[in-house]
Structures are given as structure tokens and as C-alpha cells.
Design a protein around this motif. Structure first.
Motif, PDB file in Angstrom:
ATOM      1  N   PRO A  75      55.333  39.788  52.385  1.00  0.00           N
ATOM      2  CA  PRO A  75      54.065  40.429  52.003  1.00  0.00           C
ATOM      3  C   PRO A  75      53.887  40.479  50.484  1.00  0.00           C
ATOM      4  O   PRO A  75      54.842  40.715  49.752  1.00  0.00           O
ATOM      5  N   ALA A  76      52.659  40.239  50.050  1.00  0.00           N
ATOM      6  CA  ALA A  76      52.347  40.274  48.611  1.00  0.00           C
ATOM      7  C   ALA A  76      50.908  40.731  48.449  1.00  0.00           C
ATOM      8  O   ALA A  76      50.034  39.961  48.075  1.00  0.00           O
ATOM      9  N   GLN A  77      50.655  41.982  48.737  1.00  0.00           N
ATOM     10  CA  GLN A  77      49.279  42.477  48.741  1.00  0.00           C
ATOM     11  C   GLN A  77      48.893  43.191  47.450  1.00  0.00           C
ATOM     12  O   GLN A  77      47.725  43.493  47.241  1.00  0.00           O
ATOM     13  N   GLU A  78      49.848  43.463  46.585  1.00  0.00           N
ATOM     14  CA  GLU A  78      49.553  44.204  45.369  1.00  0.00           C
ATOM     15  C   GLU A  78      48.741  43.349  44.397  1.00  0.00           C
ATOM     16  O   GLU A  78      48.903  42.138  44.326  1.00  0.00           O
ATOM     17  N   GLN A  79      47.880  43.986  43.637  1.00  0.00           N
ATOM     18  CA  GLN A  79      47.058  43.306  42.637  1.00  0.00           C
ATOM     19  C   GLN A  79      47.894  43.015  41.388  1.00  0.00           C
ATOM     20  O   GLN A  79      48.756  43.807  41.008  1.00  0.00           O
ATOM     21  N   PRO A  80      47.634  41.882  40.718  1.00  0.00           N
ATOM     22  CA  PRO A  80      48.358  41.596  39.474  1.00  0.00           C
ATOM     23  C   PRO A  80      47.985  42.584  38.379  1.00  0.00           C
ATOM     24  O   PRO A  80      46.842  43.041  38.309  1.00  0.00           O
ATOM     25  N   SER A  81      48.947  42.891  37.537  1.00  0.00           N
ATOM     26  CA  SER A  81      48.711  43.832  36.436  1.00  0.00           C
ATOM     27  C   SER A  81      47.929  43.156  35.308  1.00  0.00           C
ATOM     28  O   SER A  81      47.798  41.927  35.253  1.00  0.00           O
ATOM     29  N   GLY A  82      47.449  43.968  34.395  1.00  0.00           N
ATOM     30  CA  GLY A  82      46.763  43.444  33.220  1.00  0.00           C
ATOM     31  C   GLY A  82      47.658  42.535  32.386  1.00  0.00           C
ATOM     32  O   GLY A  82      47.191  41.569  31.785  1.00  0.00           O
ATOM     33  N   ASP A  83      48.950  42.838  32.370  1.00  0.00           N
ATOM     34  CA  ASP A  83      49.894  41.993  31.624  1.00  0.00           C
ATOM     35  C   ASP A  83      49.944  40.590  32.211  1.00  0.00           C
ATOM     36  O   ASP A  83      50.040  39.596  31.487  1.00  0.00           O
ATOM     37  N   ILE A  84      49.897  40.511  33.540  1.00  0.00           N
ATOM     38  CA  ILE A  84      49.935  39.203  34.196  1.00  0.00           C
ATOM     39  C   ILE A  84      48.654  38.429  33.893  1.00  0.00           C
ATOM     40  O   ILE A  84      48.695  37.220  33.634  1.00  0.00           O
ATOM     41  N   LEU A  85      47.519  39.121  33.913  1.00  0.00           N
ATOM     42  CA  LEU A  85      46.251  38.466  33.542  1.00  0.00           C
ATOM     43  C   LEU A  85      46.348  37.882  32.138  1.00  0.00           C
ATOM     44  O   LEU A  85      45.928  36.746  31.889  1.00  0.00           O
ATOM     45  N   LEU A  86      46.900  38.647  31.219  1.00  0.00           N
ATOM     46  CA  LEU A  86      47.045  38.199  29.834  1.00  0.00           C
ATOM     47  C   LEU A  86      47.945  36.970  29.744  1.00  0.00           C
ATOM     48  O   LEU A  86      47.604  35.983  29.080  1.00  0.00           O
ATOM     49  N   LEU A  87      49.075  37.013  30.417  1.00  0.00           N
ATOM     50  CA  LEU A  87      50.000  35.887  30.372  1.00  0.00           C
ATOM     51  C   LEU A  87      49.386  34.615  30.950  1.00  0.00           C
ATOM     52  O   LEU A  87      49.624  33.514  30.446  1.00  0.00           O
ATOM     53  N   LEU A  88      48.605  34.762  32.018  1.00  0.00           N
ATOM     54  CA  LEU A  88      48.000  33.592  32.655  1.00  0.00           C
ATOM     55  C   LEU A  88      46.646  33.222  32.050  1.00  0.00           C
ATOM     56  O   LEU A  88      46.009  32.266  32.499  1.00  0.00           O
ATOM     57  N   VAL A  90      43.644  34.722  32.034  1.00  0.00           N
ATOM     58  CA  VAL A  90      42.460  34.904  32.874  1.00  0.00           C
ATOM     59  C   VAL A  90      41.902  36.298  32.636  1.00  0.00           C
ATOM     60  O   VAL A  90      42.587  37.176  32.111  1.00  0.00           O
ATOM     61  N   GLN A  91      40.662  36.501  33.063  1.00  0.00           N
ATOM     62  CA  GLN A  91      39.980  37.761  32.793  1.00  0.00           C
ATOM     63  C   GLN A  91      40.034  38.758  33.950  1.00  0.00           C
ATOM     64  O   GLN A  91      40.045  39.960  33.727  1.00  0.00           O
ATOM     65  N   LYS A  92      40.047  38.254  35.193  1.00  0.00           N
ATOM     66  CA  LYS A  92      39.930  39.126  36.348  1.00  0.00           C
ATOM     67  C   LYS A  92      41.060  38.896  37.344  1.00  0.00           C
ATOM     68  O   LYS A  92      41.528  37.766  37.509  1.00  0.00           O
ATOM     69  N   ALA A  93      41.438  39.964  38.040  1.00  0.00           N
ATOM     70  CA  ALA A  93      42.520  39.884  39.016  1.00  0.00           C
ATOM     71  C   ALA A  93      42.196  38.921  40.147  1.00  0.00           C
ATOM     72  O   ALA A  93      43.096  38.270  40.693  1.00  0.00           O
ATOM     73  N   ASP A  94      40.907  38.780  40.499  1.00  0.00           N
ATOM     74  CA  ASP A  94      40.574  37.885  41.616  1.00  0.00           C
ATOM     75  C   ASP A  94      40.685  36.405  41.242  1.00  0.00           C
ATOM     76  O   ASP A  94      40.494  35.529  42.083  1.00  0.00           O
ATOM     77  N   ASN A 176      48.755  21.747  29.069  1.00  0.00           N
ATOM     78  CA  ASN A 176      49.647  22.885  28.797  1.00  0.00           C
ATOM     79  C   ASN A 176      49.087  24.221  29.301  1.00  0.00           C
ATOM     80  O   ASN A 176      49.561  25.290  28.914  1.00  0.00           O
ATOM     81  N   ALA A 177      48.080  24.173  30.167  1.00  0.00           N
ATOM     82  CA  ALA A 177      47.497  25.411  30.694  1.00  0.00           C
ATOM     83  C   ALA A 177      48.499  26.102  31.622  1.00  0.00           C
ATOM     84  O   ALA A 177      49.176  25.451  32.417  1.00  0.00           O
ATOM     85  N   PRO A 178      48.596  27.430  31.540  1.00  0.00           N
ATOM     86  CA  PRO A 178      49.494  28.143  32.448  1.00  0.00           C
ATOM     87  C   PRO A 178      48.937  28.120  33.869  1.00  0.00           C
ATOM     88  O   PRO A 178      47.770  28.450  34.089  1.00  0.00           O
TER      89      PRO A 178
END
Length: 195
Positions: A75-88, A90-94, A176-178
Motif C-alpha cells: 500500500p502507498a496511499q499517502e500524499q507526497p510531501s512538499g519536499d518531494i515536490l521540490l526534489l522532483l 513539480v508544483q502539485k502532489a497530483d 537530465n529531468a528528474p
């Protein structure tokens, strides 16, 4: 440890990675196992060295497994954190999908991995494979010719049952895009060949 508590630990430590990205050169080193002179300490270092030389962690584990590595989705239902958005970048969790898997040699667990990836940077076929099968991530996205940028290696307390934790970014070769942030927890069975 539940997936929720593992994710909490993972995203908490990812914050440290974000702060440390400006010191990428320093992150290329890693702390050693608690007892580097022990046989297990040497085996952990050897595993880490093999992982450093290969972009696919699954391929490294396959070298010591006489059977095809088996992937079990968890199971992996949790939303990504803001830190993960920054690293990847992207602007939004979706814009991110989360994949949580365990890699096994037969019935023996070798590692537990969290993978946050950006579907729009992959082909439709790759996304279909990731969403509908247990194919390892690296194999599913192999046509991106990704390379692995290690962010951090950590040698947890042996009481956790984890011998090595790696955090890395997978980057698409063309620009080189993440494409993915991975956190991999290696278990004791990953240190020795399995039948």
C-alpha cells in the motif's frame, strides 16, 4: 514498521536531503556501518559499492539471486510531501505517483522501496506497466536510459532490521529531468547470495 510510519520517517529525512542538495559534493560521501571491521560491515560496504556502480538497484540484487527478483506491491496511499515536490521539480502532489514495493528472492525479502515518480516524464507504455504490473521500476523505465544520482546513504541501527538505506534521484538521460525519487531500505538477506 507500517507503511505510514516508514513514509513519515522517509519524508522527514528527505527534508534533510533538500537542505543538503546545495552541498551535493558532500553528499557523495557516506557514513560507514557502525562496525566496519565486522563481516556484516564489510558486506554492507560491498553492497553499497555495487549499488553505486549500477543505475538499477534491482539488477544489483539480481546478481545474487538464483531466481528472478520478485516485486510485491505494498500500500502507498499517502500524499507526497512538499519536499518531494521540490526534489522532483513539480508544483502539485497530483503530478506525482507513489509506488511502494518489496523486492524478494523467492520468498526472502531483500529490500523495501518507496518510489515517487512523475508520470508525465514517462511514456504511456511505461506508466501502464507501472500501474498494472509488478515490474521493477528500473526495468519499466529502462528506455529513458536514466542515471542514478545518489543523494544520501545511511546505515541505520541494526535493531531496525535495515542494514543500508539509500536515497537517490533517477534522471532521464535525454534532458537530465528528474523522473523519480527513491528511498530503498536493504535488509540483511541482501548481503549474501540467495539460492
Amino acid at each position: 514498521m507500517t507503511s505510514k510510519s516508514r513514509l513519515t520517517r522517509t519524508t522527514g529525512t528527505t527534508t534533510k536531503v533538500v537542505r543538503a542538495l546545495s552541498f551535493a559534493a558532500a553528499l557523495s560521501g557516506c557514513a560507514g556501518p557502525g562496525d566496519a571491521s565486522s563481516p556484516d560491515g564489510a558486506a554492507v560496504r560491498a553492497l553499497n559499492d555495487r549499488l553505486e556502480r549500477h543505475p538499477s538497484a534491482t539488477a544489483v540484487l539480481q546478481e545474487h539471486c538464483g531466481l528472478p527478483i520478485r516485486v510485491v506491491r505494498l500500500p502507498a496511499q499517502e500524499q507526497p510531501s512538499g519536499d518531494i515536490l521540490l526534489l522532483l521539480d513539480v508544483q502539485k502532489a497530483d503530478q506525482i505517483r507513489t509506488r511502494h514495493v518489496q523486492l524478494l528472492c523467492g520468498d526472502i525479502p531483500l529490500s523495501d522501496a518507496w518510489n515517487w515518480y512523475v508520470p508525465e516524464r514517462l511514456t504511456a507504455d511505461m506508466n501502464h506497466v507501472l500501474e498494472t504490473t509488478d515490474t521493477p521500476f528500473g526495468k519499466a523505465v529502462a528506455d529513458t536510459h536514466f542515471h542514478r544520482q545518489r543523494l544520501e546513504s545511511h546505515f541505520p541501527d541494526p535493531a531496525t532490521g535495515i542494514v543500508l538505506e539509500n536515497r537517490a534521484m533517477l534522471r532521464r538521460a535525454s534532458d537530465n529531468a528528474p523522473i523519480s525519487l527513491v528511498v530503498e531500505d536493504y535488509l540483511p538477506a541482501a548481503l549474501k547470495p540467495q539460492p
